[in-house]
Design an enzyme around this catalytic site. Structure first.
Site, PDB file in Angstrom:
ATOM      1  N   ILE A 188      17.440  21.295  18.794  1.00 52.46           N
ATOM      2  CA  ILE A 188      16.880  20.191  19.564  1.00 52.46           C
ATOM      3  C   ILE A 188      17.724  18.931  19.468  1.00 52.46           C
ATOM      4  CG2 ILE A 188      14.813  18.784  19.916  1.00 52.46           C
ATOM      5  CD1 ILE A 188      14.624  21.776  20.703  1.00 52.46           C
ATOM      6  N   GLY A 189      18.538  18.788  18.428  1.00 59.84           N
ATOM      7  CA  GLY A 189      19.429  17.636  18.394  1.00 59.84           C
ATOM      8  C   GLY A 189      19.844  17.202  17.014  1.00 59.84           C
ATOM      9  N   HIS A 199       7.978  21.770  11.043  1.00 60.65           N
ATOM     10  CA  HIS A 199       7.087  20.936  10.233  1.00 60.65           C
ATOM     11  C   HIS A 199       6.729  21.605   8.911  1.00 60.65           C
ATOM     12  CE1 HIS A 199       6.792  18.295  13.645  1.00 60.65           C
ATOM     13  NE2 HIS A 199       6.430  19.297  14.396  1.00 60.65           N
ATOM     14  N   LEU A 210       0.827  -1.207   0.000  1.00 53.91           N
ATOM     15  CA  LEU A 210       0.000   0.000   0.000  1.00 53.91           C
ATOM     16  C   LEU A 210       0.864   1.261   0.000  1.00 53.91           C
ATOM     17  CD1 LEU A 210      -2.745   1.376   0.092  1.00 53.91           C
ATOM     18  CD2 LEU A 210      -2.729   1.122   2.587  1.00 53.91           C
ATOM     19  N   LYS A 211       1.919   1.262   0.780  1.00 52.28           N
ATOM     20  CA  LYS A 211       2.818   2.421   0.843  1.00 52.28           C
ATOM     21  C   LYS A 211       3.351   2.770  -0.540  1.00 52.28           C
ATOM     22  CE  LYS A 211       7.370   3.727   2.677  1.00 52.28           C
ATOM     23  NZ  LYS A 211       7.018   4.994   3.337  1.00 52.28           N
ATOM     24  N   ARG A 239       3.118   6.242   6.301  1.00 55.48           N
ATOM     25  CA  ARG A 239       4.208   6.228   7.275  1.00 55.48           C
ATOM     26  C   ARG A 239       4.088   4.966   8.122  1.00 55.48           C
ATOM     27  NH1 ARG A 239       9.241   7.003   9.400  1.00 55.48           N
ATOM     28  NH2 ARG A 239       9.178   7.558  11.593  1.00 55.48           N
TER      29      ARG A 239
END
Length: 769
Positions: free
Chosen positions: A444-445, A707, A22-23, A528
């Site tokens: 943040i990293g 995002h 499906l992905k 995902r």
């Protein structure tokens, strides 16, 4: 017991295909490589294979409409015509591209850039659904016949299925509105006619049973919601009397909603007897004699093999008493949450593999239970014996039980979960060591995982890139990232995490008690998919996991370098967790392993250590009465991991996509020196909880929405920091992005971080600190 009277059912199965078919079909469609016809053909093939798989396993009641191209809640929004105006839909059947615009947003099309609908966790699982959006005066109309189409499709292939619908009360309660005064349940009179029409059409096609999922029944409901349930099911029973409804509840106990559930005019009720086995007795005592009970006794959310003998011993007497014709045996919930087939895992440790069951194996367990109950235990003796043997082997295996871990757990004291001094004392000492300016800047990293980074990791995994060449590559990437951070003037640096594949997998691969699969994919959302690690045994840290990279990075700069770790609660939440210990006990083991890493980082000269806990909020139980017990052990686990260091060592944590009001006291109790949070998209509204609580420690409110590919201006970030400075003590504010930058591109990240540093410098001049 009549051999023909007891049936086994599934409530839903994985949609994605054994090889993630499906992905690949979805991504090819979105990339324009295939058209809608080819996409729908691929989807039909996956549905047909799923139905065939269930029939071959011996499942009597097979669901339809459990498949989705993206998300079943989004399917429901489209079915009832709850399409927000901005997507340009004007009635009729909702086009496929509109469906995907709601799911993913659009960029660069004639319609302009459109945002996706909000996404959040499906109850307390790791699956994400698209949040329905409602407006006052919301109109509903049947705008997708997917449930009818897929029932008809299955029928044409020779499968008489039980269609699945998301219940109208749960659907409305999962939604949101920009109008805070709108009660979503007030929309029921307009919504119900759509459900009636769907049920009538299903009946006309020959459906006799329909499964309606109302997992809201295991949550805290108001009297208004309970009355809404009565209204809904009385209406449906009157309007479509020839359809039998199975009311499906899962993820917990009915609790104070039991009487409501048992009083509804439905033909069947599904119970989750894995998450809430204690409810079985009270349901049996109160359930009307004519009510069919669907017993969810095989775990639909976790991957462990069942002990069939124990299940038979527990449930056989009740089934005999109630009568097999009024009992169905099923998984606890849809098996959407587990991988498809254990047979694909050819490299797993044989002992571990013998302890596991994925969807195909769980269906075999259901069939075995039916065989034992209808033909007698002798007919299923071999499979029952194999199950018993596997359970015993697992319980006694030295691979599972580590006496050294048990000894450490017993030695935990209250002092181990406390820093040596209060924050005010630590703050002064840390500032004397770090010598940071006001409004210190950091990230943040992670930095972008470019195609070059991913290709190098893949080549190394395949053996085509040697260890030394891979190490050289990673060192070059790390040094380049550090030099660039120095160049733009960041105050506390990170090494970029180029060596890491995933924030949980990277650590799990280095911890004892963890295992990893190659094909055990489950859907997180849309296309995902993730392969959650498996915690099968006692967790410990054989050797340092991150120290060498942190030390190397620190050797390249005089500025402070953050050591980067994932916290114990997040590692737990994002794994398949062993079911033979309470979750809090497993979390404590992980915390002790991380504690060793934290103290080793400190010993190696790392003065700033970040322990990310994005999953603290999402781990909250469904019932508020259970929240405090969870928060107590979650906070303790974080503090166990973080509190072994000296006062001079600064402990950071990071949390993203959270509503903090419900957990602000717990966040305060974590006692991290600095917490960074996602606030850019909310324009600092999420800081309200910290301001109201008078959060005493330092905060890095995100000023860069990672995002979005958009680069925020200096002025926008200054505005956000100025707003934060009015809500919090300016001397406690850090400046950072919302989250890690792994998924972004360098051409997006670089100008945004340059602007962020410029914004910090400006507020240092303009705001008191």
């Amino acid at each position: 017991m009549s051999a023909s009277s007891l049936v086994v059912a599934t409530l839903g199965v994985p949609r994605i295909g054994p090889r993630r078919e499906l992905k690949f079909a979805l991504e090819n469609y979105w990339a324009g490589k295939i058209d809608a016809v080819a996409l729908n053909e691929a989807a039909a093939g996956l549905r047909a294979a799923a139905w065939a798989r269930q029939r071959a396993a011996g499942i009597d009641i097979i669901p339809s409409n459990d498949f989705s191209l993206y998300d079943h809640v989004l399917d429901t929004s489209v079915m009832v015509g709850a399409v927000p105006e901005l997507y340009g839909w004007r009635g009729g059947r909702v086009p496929l591209d509109t469906y995907f615009a709601m799911a993913r947003g659009t960029r660069g099309r004639q319609s302009g850039d459109l945002p996706a609908q909000e996404m959040t966790k499906w109850f307390d699982t790791n699956y994400h659904y698209m949040v329905p959006e409602f407006v006052r005066g919301q109109s509903f109309a049947l705008s997708s016949t997917k449930p009818i189409d897929e029932f008809r499709e299955a029928k044409a292939l020779g499968y008489h299925t039980r269609p699945v619908l998301l219940g109208p009360v749960t659907f409305l309660l999962l939604g949101k509105s920009k109008d805070a005064t709108l009660d979503p349940l007030s929309l029921l009179p307009g919504l119900l006619p759509v459900y009636v029409e769907v049920l009538k059409r299903l009946a006309a096609e020959g459906a006799d049973w329909v499964q309606i999922d109302e997992p809201c029944l295991v949550t805290d409901l108001t009297e208004v919601a309970r009355k809404a349930l009565h209204y809904v099911y009385a209406t449906l029973a009157d309007a479509v009397p020839h359809i039998k409804l199975l009311l499906a509840t899962y993820f917990g106990a009915l609790g104070d909603n039991l009487d409501t559930a048992l009083s509804l005019p439905v033909a069947g009720l599904h119970l989750d007897l894995v998450r809430a086995p204690e409810q079985f007795g009270s349901v049996l005592a109160k359930a009307p004699k004519e009510l069919v009970l669907s017993l969810g006794i095989i775990d639909g959310r976790n991957i462990w093999r069942a002990d069939l003998d124990k299940l038979l011993h527990r449930f056989e007497p009740a089934i005999e008493t109630r009568g097999a014709e009024r009992i169905q045996i099923a998984p606890s919930c849809s098996m959407l949450h587990v991988p498809i087939d254990l047979a694909l895992e050819t490299d797993l440790d044989p002992d571990l593999k013998n302890w596991l069951a994925f969807a195909v194996q769980k269906m075999d367990e259901l069939a075995t239970i039916k065989l034992a109950l209808t033909k007698g235990r002798d007919a299923a003796a071999d499979k029952i014996a194999a199950s018993t043997s596997a359970s015993a082997a697992r319980a006694n295996s030295p691979k599972v039980n580590d006496p050294d871990v048990a000894t450490r757990i017993k030695a935990i004291s209250a002092d181990m979960a406390k820093r040596k001094s209060p924050f005010a004392v630590r703050h002064t000492l840390q500032q004397s060591v770090l010598n940071l300016p006001s409004f210190p800047t950091t990230t943040i990293g992670s930095f972008p995982q470019t195609l070059e980074v991913r290709n190098a990791r893949s080549a190394h995994a395949k053996g085509t890139l040697s260890d030394s060449d891979y190490d050289t590559f990673l060192r070059r990437e790390t040094e380049a990232a550090i030099r660039w951070q120095e160049e733009i003037g960041l105050d506390v640096l990170v090494h970029g995490e180029f060596e890491r594949n995933d924030m949980v997998q990277y650590f799990g691969e280095q911890l004892s008690g963890y295992a990893f699969t190659k094909h055990a994919w489950v859907q997180s959302y849309g296309s995902r998919y993730v392969r959650p690690p498996i915690i099968f045994g006692d967790v410990s840290r054989p050797k340092p996991m991150t120290v060498s990279w942190s030390v190397y990075a620190q050797s390249l700069t005089k500025k402070p370098m953050k050591g980067m770790l994932t916290g114990p609660v997040t590692i737990l939440q994002w794994s398949f967790v062993r079911d033979d210990l309470p979750r809090y006990a497993v979390c404590r083991q992980i915390a002790l392993a991380l504690r060793d890493e934290v103290t080793d980082l400190e010993t190696a000269g790392i003065k700033v250590i970040q322990i990310d806990e994005p999953a603290i909020r999402e781990g909250l139980p469904l019932r508020k009465a259970d929240w405090q017990a969870y928060l107590d052990w979650a906070v303790e686990a974080f503090r166990l991991a973080a509190s072994g260091v000296a006062d001079e060592t600064q402990i950071h944590t990071h949390m993203c996509y959270s509503e903090f009001n419900d957990v602000i006291a717990a966040i305060g109790a974590m006692d991290a020196d600095v917490i960074s949070i996602e606030t850019a998209r909310s324009k600092m509204e999420l800081l309200d909880a910290f301001a109201t609580y008078h959060y005493p420690n330092e905060i890095g409110p995100g000023v860069y929405d990672i995002h979005s590919p958009r680069c925020p201006t200096v002025e926008e970030m200054v505005e956000l920091l100025t707003k934060a400075g009015k809500m919090l003590p300016p001397e406690h504010i850090w400046v950072n992005p919302d989250c890690g930058l792994k998924t972004r591109k360098w051409e997006e990240v670089k100008p945004a971080l340059v602007n962020m540093v410029a914004a910090a410098k400006r507020v240092r001049r303009e705001l008191p600190s």
